[in-house]
Design a protein around this motif. Structure first.
Motif, PDB file in Angstrom:
ATOM      1  N   ALA A 205      53.185  61.425  56.775  1.00 18.75           N
ATOM      2  CA  ALA A 205      52.835  61.192  55.375  1.00 18.75           C
ATOM      3  C   ALA A 205      52.406  59.736  55.236  1.00 18.75           C
ATOM      4  N   SER A 206      51.626  59.459  54.218  1.00 17.85           N
ATOM      5  CA  SER A 206      51.206  58.073  53.989  1.00 17.85           C
ATOM      6  C   SER A 206      52.360  57.281  53.363  1.00 17.85           C
ATOM      7  N   ARG A 207      52.337  55.969  53.574  1.00 20.92           N
ATOM      8  CA  ARG A 207      53.372  55.116  52.988  1.00 20.92           C
ATOM      9  C   ARG A 207      53.340  55.202  51.457  1.00 20.92           C
ATOM     10  N   ASP A 208      52.136  55.278  50.902  1.00 25.58           N
ATOM     11  CA  ASP A 208      52.025  55.397  49.448  1.00 25.58           C
ATOM     12  C   ASP A 208      52.653  56.698  48.955  1.00 25.58           C
ATOM     13  N   TRP A 209      52.407  57.787  49.683  1.00 27.51           N
ATOM     14  CA  TRP A 209      52.987  59.079  49.299  1.00 27.51           C
ATOM     15  C   TRP A 209      54.506  59.011  49.311  1.00 27.51           C
ATOM     16  N   LEU A 210      55.067  58.390  50.356  1.00 31.42           N
ATOM     17  CA  LEU A 210      56.516  58.345  50.498  1.00 31.42           C
ATOM     18  C   LEU A 210      57.166  57.429  49.466  1.00 31.42           C
ATOM     19  N   ARG A 211      56.419  56.473  48.894  1.00 35.38           N
ATOM     20  CA  ARG A 211      56.972  55.652  47.829  1.00 35.38           C
ATOM     21  C   ARG A 211      57.201  56.467  46.554  1.00 35.38           C
ATOM     22  N   GLU A 212      56.402  57.517  46.392  1.00 35.47           N
ATOM     23  CA  GLU A 212      56.516  58.354  45.202  1.00 35.47           C
ATOM     24  C   GLU A 212      57.296  59.641  45.457  1.00 35.47           C
ATOM     25  N   HIS A 213      57.411  60.018  46.734  1.00 35.44           N
ATOM     26  CA  HIS A 213      58.105  61.268  47.075  1.00 35.44           C
ATOM     27  C   HIS A 213      59.122  60.959  48.177  1.00 35.44           C
ATOM     28  N   PRO A 214      60.406  61.059  47.880  1.00 35.87           N
ATOM     29  CA  PRO A 214      61.433  60.752  48.884  1.00 35.87           C
ATOM     30  C   PRO A 214      61.235  61.563  50.168  1.00 35.87           C
ATOM     31  N   ALA A 215      61.371  60.913  51.288  1.00 38.20           N
ATOM     32  CA  ALA A 215      61.195  61.589  52.573  1.00 38.20           C
ATOM     33  C   ALA A 215      62.278  62.650  52.753  1.00 38.20           C
ATOM     34  N   PRO A 216      61.921  63.825  53.224  1.00 37.77           N
ATOM     35  CA  PRO A 216      62.925  64.885  53.452  1.00 37.77           C
ATOM     36  C   PRO A 216      63.886  64.487  54.563  1.00 37.77           C
ATOM     37  N   GLN A 217      65.116  64.909  54.422  1.00 37.97           N
ATOM     38  CA  GLN A 217      66.132  64.638  55.441  1.00 37.97           C
ATOM     39  C   GLN A 217      66.361  65.831  56.354  1.00 37.97           C
ATOM     40  N   ASP A 218      65.720  66.958  56.003  1.00 32.83           N
ATOM     41  CA  ASP A 218      65.907  68.189  56.768  1.00 32.83           C
ATOM     42  C   ASP A 218      64.648  69.037  56.588  1.00 32.83           C
ATOM     43  N   PRO A 219      64.234  69.805  57.629  1.00 33.37           N
ATOM     44  CA  PRO A 219      63.036  70.640  57.477  1.00 33.37           C
ATOM     45  C   PRO A 219      63.101  71.601  56.293  1.00 33.37           C
ATOM     46  N   GLU A 220      64.303  72.034  55.911  1.00 27.32           N
ATOM     47  CA  GLU A 220      64.417  72.966  54.797  1.00 27.32           C
ATOM     48  C   GLU A 220      63.981  72.326  53.477  1.00 27.32           C
ATOM     49  N   GLU A 221      64.048  70.990  53.396  1.00 24.58           N
ATOM     50  CA  GLU A 221      63.630  70.296  52.178  1.00 24.58           C
ATOM     51  C   GLU A 221      62.114  70.271  52.031  1.00 24.58           C
TER      52      GLU A 221
END
Length: 304
Positions: free
Chosen positions: A172-188
């Motif tokens: 994912a892009s850094r900009d995307w991850l600033r607005e969307h928390p990175a998943p901690q598990d594939p199910e997320e």
């Protein structure tokens, strides 16, 4: 009493035409290599068959394959080629000719193109035509000298060679991850936007199977071109399932869940056995292997 005259020697030109057809599988490709039109190639083959008293080629799908008689004639044709090479300068003879390669977009840009550039610095008369796309083995349809596909191919009358493996990861892009928390598990990842191949147009089992690593995601941007996947992910279209060797080049991309999502896919080379004896193709394969050795850590997502 009938006089018996010895049969005239086989035409070297006709034998070289057979050699070109055997290596490419197509009259048109052989003609392009030799500077002849399709009709002339067919006429030369017919003349050779008349002199040998049998068929040297048989139609297989969209291409031509050697008959047993053709295989014996091929040995004579290769002898003619070697003799001409010695006349041109022996071991130091220049290597030239056109190679047609069908390969995936990523492999073409990251491996094949640099390999050809290196080869042309030594043998500038070698040319390469690249047919890009992600498909199953299609040697009979493309008329390519060489094909590189993802996944082990099932082929007849061709040789399959494993080249290397590469890693497919989620980015994912850094900009995307600033607005969307990175998943901690594939199910997320369920319900999250995915950038990947068009599912209905993808008929490569290994790439289809890789989608199982990201269950429940919906297609946001889908394309048959992997470079579109990279650019769309960088632009914030969602999470991209990308080759590590392409994604890791961009500092604005972050790998997500690297321990959980790490699909390993194989690159395989398909070639006609006759093509592997062609000097230009043999030289290109050496350059290809040298490039693969150089970039193998990058292919696996471990930049050197």
């Amino acid at each position: 009493m009938d006089a018996h005259f010895p049969a005239p020697p086989l035409s070297a030109d006709d034998l070289l035409v057979l050699l070109a057809v055997a290596r490419s599988g197509r009259f048109t490709a052989a003609g392009a290599q030799l500077g002849l039109n399709h009709t002339t190639v067919a006429r030369r083959i017919a003349a050779l068959e008349a002199q040998l008293g049998g068929r040297v080629l048989s139609r297989e799908g969209a291409g031509w394959e050697l008959t047993p008689l053709g295989s014996r004639a091929l040995a004579a044709a290769e002898g003619v080629e070697r003799a001409l090479g010695r006349l041109d300068g022996g071991d130091t003879a220049r290597i030239g000719g056109l190679i047609r390669l069908s390969a995936t977009d990523g492999f073409s840009g990251f491996v094949a193109a640099p390999a050809m550039a290196a080869l042309r610095r030594v043998h500038p008369e070698v040319q390469l035509e690249l047919i890009t796309g992600t498909r199953q083995a299609s040697h009979q349809r493309t008329g390519a000298d060489l094909e590189v596909v993802v996944g082990r191919p099932q082929v007849r009358r061709a040789r399959a060679i494993h080249l290397a493996d590469y890693a497919l990861g989620l980015y994912a892009s850094r900009d995307w991850l600033r607005e969307h928390p990175a998943p901690q598990d594939p199910e997320e990842l369920a319900g999250q936007p995915l950038v990947y191949f068009i599912e209905s147009m993808l008929h490569v089992d290994s790439l289809d199977d890789a989608r199982r690593a990201v269950p429940g995601m919906h297609d946001a941007v889908a394309s048959t071109n992997v470079y579109v996947h990279v650019d769309a992910t960088r632009g914030g279209a969602g999470y991209g399932l990308l080759p590590a060797f392409l994604a890791d080049q961009h500092e604005d991309l972050v790998r997500v869940l690297p321990d959980e999502i790490d699909e390993r896919l194989p690159y395989w080379l398909i070639a006609r056995p006759e093509a592997l004896n062609q000097p230009a193709i043999a030289a290109f394969l050496e350059a290809l292997q040298a490039r693969l050795t150089e970039v193998r850590p990058h292919l696996l997502g471990k930049p050197a």
